[in-house]
Design a protein around this motif. Structure first.
Motif, PDB file in Angstrom:
ATOM      1  N   SER A   1      -1.816   0.270 -12.288  1.00  0.00           N
ATOM      2  CA  SER A   1      -0.997   1.407 -11.849  1.00  0.00           C
ATOM      3  C   SER A   1       0.488   1.138 -12.008  1.00  0.00           C
ATOM      4  O   SER A   1       1.305   1.971 -11.601  1.00  0.00           O
TER       5      SER A   1
ATOM      6  N   MET B   1      -6.909   0.161  -6.354  1.00  0.00           N
ATOM      7  CA  MET B   1      -6.907   1.538  -6.867  1.00  0.00           C
ATOM      8  C   MET B   1      -7.883   1.692  -8.032  1.00  0.00           C
ATOM      9  O   MET B   1      -8.593   2.703  -8.126  1.00  0.00           O
ATOM     10  N   SER B   2      -7.953   0.709  -8.920  1.00  0.00           N
ATOM     11  CA  SER B   2      -8.907   0.771 -10.030  1.00  0.00           C
ATOM     12  C   SER B   2     -10.346   0.828  -9.524  1.00  0.00           C
ATOM     13  O   SER B   2     -11.170   1.591 -10.040  1.00  0.00           O
TER      14      SER B   2
ATOM     15  N   TYR C   1      -6.333  10.944  -5.511  1.00  0.00           N
ATOM     16  CA  TYR C   1      -6.634   9.545  -5.240  1.00  0.00           C
ATOM     17  C   TYR C   1      -5.643   8.932  -4.242  1.00  0.00           C
ATOM     18  O   TYR C   1      -5.944   7.886  -3.656  1.00  0.00           O
ATOM     19  N   LEU C   2      -4.495   9.563  -4.060  1.00  0.00           N
ATOM     20  CA  LEU C   2      -3.599   9.110  -2.996  1.00  0.00           C
ATOM     21  C   LEU C   2      -4.252   9.335  -1.636  1.00  0.00           C
ATOM     22  O   LEU C   2      -4.199   8.469  -0.755  1.00  0.00           O
TER      23      LEU C   2
ATOM     24  N   PHE D   1       0.861   4.082  -2.681  1.00  0.00           N
ATOM     25  CA  PHE D   1      -0.243   5.042  -2.801  1.00  0.00           C
ATOM     26  C   PHE D   1      -0.366   5.932  -1.565  1.00  0.00           C
ATOM     27  O   PHE D   1      -1.435   6.471  -1.290  1.00  0.00           O
TER      28      PHE D   1
ATOM     29  N   GLU E   1      -3.027  -4.424  -4.888  1.00  0.00           N
ATOM     30  CA  GLU E   1      -3.215  -2.994  -4.633  1.00  0.00           C
ATOM     31  C   GLU E   1      -3.634  -2.255  -5.898  1.00  0.00           C
ATOM     32  O   GLU E   1      -4.333  -1.236  -5.849  1.00  0.00           O
ATOM     33  N   GLU E   2      -3.238  -2.780  -7.075  1.00  0.00           N
ATOM     34  CA  GLU E   2      -3.611  -2.141  -8.339  1.00  0.00           C
ATOM     35  C   GLU E   2      -5.109  -2.311  -8.613  1.00  0.00           C
ATOM     36  O   GLU E   2      -5.761  -1.382  -9.130  1.00  0.00           O
TER      37      GLU E   2
ATOM     38  N   TYR F   1      -7.242   6.909  -1.291  1.00  0.00           N
ATOM     39  CA  TYR F   1      -6.791   5.543  -1.030  1.00  0.00           C
ATOM     40  C   TYR F   1      -6.386   5.381   0.432  1.00  0.00           C
ATOM     41  O   TYR F   1      -6.692   4.368   1.081  1.00  0.00           O
TER      42      TYR F   1
ATOM     43  N   ASN G   1       0.813  -1.217   0.000  1.00  0.00           N
ATOM     44  CA  ASN G   1       0.000   0.000   0.000  1.00  0.00           C
ATOM     45  C   ASN G   1       0.847   1.267   0.000  1.00  0.00           C
ATOM     46  O   ASN G   1       0.332   2.359  -0.279  1.00  0.00           O
TER      47      ASN G   1
ATOM     48  N   SER H   1       2.254   6.787 -12.013  1.00  0.00           N
ATOM     49  CA  SER H   1       2.667   5.658 -11.196  1.00  0.00           C
ATOM     50  C   SER H   1       3.289   4.596 -12.094  1.00  0.00           C
ATOM     51  O   SER H   1       2.683   4.205 -13.099  1.00  0.00           O
TER      52      SER H   1
END
Length: 363
Positions: free
Chosen positions: A258, A294-295, A267-268, A180, A290-291, A271, A177, A193
């Motif tokens: 990402s 984020m999506s 978005y950081l 992010f 983690e990708e 997240y 994590n 990223s």
């Protein structure tokens, strides 16, 4: 008979006693007028003139029809852009700010210093790079020699008068994590990223950045992935995670990873502070996905699909996590667990791909 005129008059000075006729006199006057003579001859040649006019009208149609088609095409493209959520207002303050500020390259690395050196050197050479941040999650901090080398390489490789900032973002815990985590003093709205083993050519980066500027709320990237409904049983719905070959075969995607993607810096914060803590904990325990998280976060915020940019990227490492046995099975599990935690499926499938028209010989 004397005293009777009978309604006739003699032409004065005619000499031949001819009767006066107003119609003949008017005709004689017209025929002696050069302008009338010209017009009369033109009228007598009306068929050629009519053909000329028909040709001119046909030529006008051939010019006007393509112009009308082009205008309709422009209107259709503008409408399609609105429906997709793209915002082509170059005069807006956000676009201008992002254009001047460029983007921050956020490199995620793990015990691969040779690859990190190549990545930093490359991205420092891209004209739009405002800063390079390295996400460092190893137990030991980077050596002084490594820091000095990378700072020097950033200064030497930069092609612009404004030299990019460079620094390590150090983390005490080895959590995926960490890539992010919010960055307090960012000067750009755009984050690129990228993994330390991925190289995206600078020209391709600049094109993707311009695409992101037109849709800055969504993710714009080079590695598409998809999801689809697999089966329903026992009242439960199961989804499947699709890799590159699934995207290629079906022509559909709903995520961009990402490992090589632009997204807004906000978005950081989302997240780190707004996403359910259960997802944070899940990513930490699995050391994966983690990708996907984020999506899902961006899709849940925008209710819109990401944008896949066509472009050649290069993986300079020997292998990555995607090559491990059971990778797709673990991704399937992550996807379904995340959807269960969200309580919905925020991902939006799309067929749209951003292509640089100047680099296409036919489109």
């Amino acid at each position: 008979m004397p005293g009777m005129t009978m309604g006739m008059s003699v032409v004065a000075g005619g000499g031949d006693g001819a009767l006066y006729s107003p119609a003949k006199d008017k005709a004689a006057t017209r025929n002696s007028n050069p302008f009338f003579f010209f017009c009369n001859n033109v009228n007598n040649r009306s068929p050629p003139l009519r053909r000329t006019r028909q040709l001119l009208a046909s030529a006008r149609i051939k010019v006007v029809l393509p112009l009308c088609f082009l205008f309709a095409l422009i209107l259709f493209a503008a409408r399609a852009a609105q429906l997709m959520g793209w915002n082509h207002h170059a005069s807006s303050s956000t676009s201008l700010t992002a254009s001047r500020a460029g983007y921050t390259v956020l490199i995620n690395t793990w015990q691969r210093n040779p690859l990190l050196k190549q990545a930093v050197a490359h991205y420092a050479s891209c004209s739009g790079t405002d800063a390079v941040h390295v996400v460092w999650s190893e137990s030991d901090p980077p050596s002084e020699s490594l820091i000095a080398y990378l700072k020097k390489i950033v200064l030497s490789k930069s092609q612009s008068a404004h030299k990019p900032n460079f620094r390590f973002d150090l983390n005490e815990e080895d959590y995926v994590n960490n890539r992010f985590k919010p960055i307090a003093d960012l000067r750009t709205e755009a984050i690129f990223s990228v993994d330390d083993d991925v190289i995206v050519p600078c020209s391709t980066m600049e094109f993707a950045f311009s695409v992101w500027q037109s849709a800055s709320n969504t993710m714009v990237g080079f590695v598409p992935r998809m999801h689809w409904l697999d089966e329903e049983k026992d009242g439960s719905t199961y989804y499947k995670y699709g890799g590159w070959w699934s995207v290629w075969w079906m022509g559909t995607y709903s995520m961009v990873l990402s490992k090589a993607a632009f997204f807004h810096k906000k978005y950081l914060d989302l997240y780190a502070h707004k996403m359910p803590s259960s997802i944070h904990d899940y990513v930490i325990s699995e050391r994966n996905c983690e990708e996907i998280a984020m999506s899902l976060l961006v899709a849940n915020a925008t209710r819109a699909p990401p944008i896949w940019v066509q472009g050649k990227i290069y993986e300079i490492g020997a292998s990555g996590i995607s090559s491990l046995l059971g990778h797709n099975r673990r991704r399937n599990k992550c996807l379904n667990d995340f959807i269960s935690l969200y309580g919905s499926v925020p991902l939006v499938p799309t067929h749209v791909k951003a292509v640089h028209a100047l680099h296409e010989w036919f489109w």
